[in-house]
Design an enzyme around this catalytic site. Structure first.
Site, short mmCIF file in Angstrom:
data_model
loop_
_atom_site.label_atom_id
_atom_site.label_comp_id
_atom_site.label_asym_id
_atom_site.label_seq_id
_atom_site.Cartn_x
_atom_site.Cartn_y
_atom_site.Cartn_z
CB SER A 135 -0.88 -0.03 1.25
OG SER A 135 -1.71 1.11 1.29
CE LYS A 161 -4.89 -0.03 0.19
NZ LYS A 161 -5.69 -0.66 1.24
CE LYS A 163 -4.21 3.70 2.13
NZ LYS A 163 -5.47 3.18 2.70
CG ASP A 188 -8.03 2.53 0.24
OD1 ASP A 188 -9.19 2.98 0.23
OD2 ASP A 188 -7.49 2.03 1.26
CD GLU A 213 -9.33 -0.72 0.16
OE1 GLU A 213 -8.35 -1.03 -0.55
OE2 GLU A 213 -9.31 -0.79 1.40
CG ASP A 238 -11.18 -0.72 4.44
OD1 ASP A 238 -11.58 -1.10 5.56
OD2 ASP A 238 -10.03 -0.27 4.28
CE LYS A 262 -8.08 -2.25 6.24
NZ LYS A 262 -8.18 -0.77 6.27
N GLY A 290 -4.99 -4.04 6.14
CA GLY A 290 -4.28 -3.93 7.41
C GLY A 290 -4.30 -2.52 7.94
MG MG Z 1 -8.85 0.84 2.75
#
Ligand code: MG
Length: 381
Positions: A135, A161, A163, A188, A213, A238, A262, A290
């Site tokens: 991430s 991933k 952000k 995400d 996400e 999420d 999660k 996570g």
């Molecule tokens: Mg997320």
């Protein structure tokens, strides 16, 4: 197993480098660690609450009294044969999922240790290795992002991933695709968009992303269903999914095609297993996200990811990606093929290094079955 003693600690560990999302930036890992003694073994769990209420409403300062005054008294001195009972006992405490999860995870570790099996096996996991991705947080420039990604890909991570937030989305995704070609890539948004951004989010369809996400609000599934109908790219939820029932409702509505599990966000491993099963029954893939956990929380995430329907790479990096020194031994490493080995030893399958836990403890408190509470230890206690 009879729960004889419980220890609660507030931990703060510096990150190797800060991590920024659309909502916040953190320089340190803040969390609570829970240790449960039962039948001669001690199990560890991590509650990934942070100092600030920017993921869920919980913080360390809300979690501590909920655990001390409500959750711990509900389990201390009681006997359990299946750790699923812990979640049942904690169920009357509304929400507070992250808070409760560390206590539940510690009971799972103790249970697996007492049976002499790994946590992965106790949960029903079948994989020896789990595929992992990295991430990547928001950086001041696109070039800085590309440099980070180059490092992670060089270390074998199977997908990236990214952000994103409004204004730091299309340009960065375009630059990543131009530079790295058809790598596994997902984004995400951590709730940073609204339905008014539908056209912008639809533009991401051009980049063959594995998923987008949680673009919309933290507790929404209705607008996500509207948005999913407008997009070719699968949505993944999420923040919105706090139980297996939430997952069922989201899938019934068509709010997503993938779920990020999660366990802590659902109050623990038992609910994560139920969510896994709901998704598997519908042919919906899941993967393990996570909270940039310490080795304690990471070990539980790796164990959970060994279940069969965790078919997409997990957000589980090597320990050294996050910390100068992790509190477990051995540290988690990423293999050249972009996998992490699932520990096979009893319980978490890694040793918790108590002198390091002590070093990073800000406060601690011990609770005994006869009702005695001991404060003490830690840097500020
Ligand atoms: Mg997320």
């Amino acid at each position: 197993m009879k729960i004889e003693r419980i220890e609660l600690r507030q931990i703060q560990m510096p990150y190797v480098f800060p991590f920024e999302t659309s909502v916040d930036r953190d320089d340190n890992k803040d969390c609570l660690l829970v240790r449960i003694w039962a039948d001669g073994v001690a199990g560890w769990g991590e509650s990934p609450v942070t100092a600030k209420p920017y993921y869920k409403e919980e913080t360390i300062d809300t979690a501590w009294p909920i655990l001390a005054n409500f959750a711990i008294p509900r389990v201390l001195g009681r006997e359990f044969s299946d750790p699923r009972e812990i979640a049942h006992w904690l169920h009357p405490i509304r929400r507070n999922y992250l808070t409760k999860s560390g206590l539940e995870a510690a009971a799972w570790d103790a249970h697996a240790q007492s049976r002499g099996i790994s946590l992965a096996r106790a949960l029903g996991g079948t994989r020896a290795k789990v595929a992992v991705g990295m991430s990547v947080g928001i950086e001041p420039t696109v070039d800085a992002v590309l440099r980070r990604i180059e490092t992670w890909l060089g270390q074998g991570y199977q997908r990236i991933k990214m952000k994103i937030k409004p204004g730091f989305d299309l340009e960065v995704v375009e630059a990543i695709r131009r530079r790295f070609g058809p790598i596994g890539l997902q984004v995400d948004a951590n709730t940073a968009y609204t339905l008014e951004d539908t056209a912008r989010l639809r533009s991401l369809d051009a980049y063959d992303l594995m998923m987008i996400e949680q673009p919309l609000d933290h507790d929404d599934i209705i607008d996500h269903a509207t948005l999913q109908r407008e997009l070719r790219t699968p949505l993944c939820l999420d923040e919105s999914i706090c139980s297996a029932e939430d997952a069922r409702k989201a899938l019934d509505l068509g709010a997503c095609r993938i779920i990020n599990i999660k366990a802590a966000r659902m109050g623990g491993l038992a609910e994560a297993l139920r969510c896994h099963d709901v998704c598997r029954a519908r042919g919906v893939p899941v993967w393990c996200g996570g909270f940039l956990e310490t080795g304690v929380g990471r070990a539980a995430n790796v164990a959970l990811s060994a279940l069969e329907n965790f078919t997409l790479p997990a957000d589980l990096g090597a320990s050294r990606r996050y910390f100068h020194e992790d509190i477990i031994d051995p540290w988690f490493e990423v293999n050249a093929d972009g996998t992490v080995d699932v520990p096979t030893g009893p319980g978490l399958g890694v040793a918790v290094v108590e002198p390091l836990v002590e070093k990073y403890t800000l406060r601690k408190e011990t609770f005994r079955a006869q009702g005695e509470r001991t404060h003490g230890g830690g840097r500020t206690a």
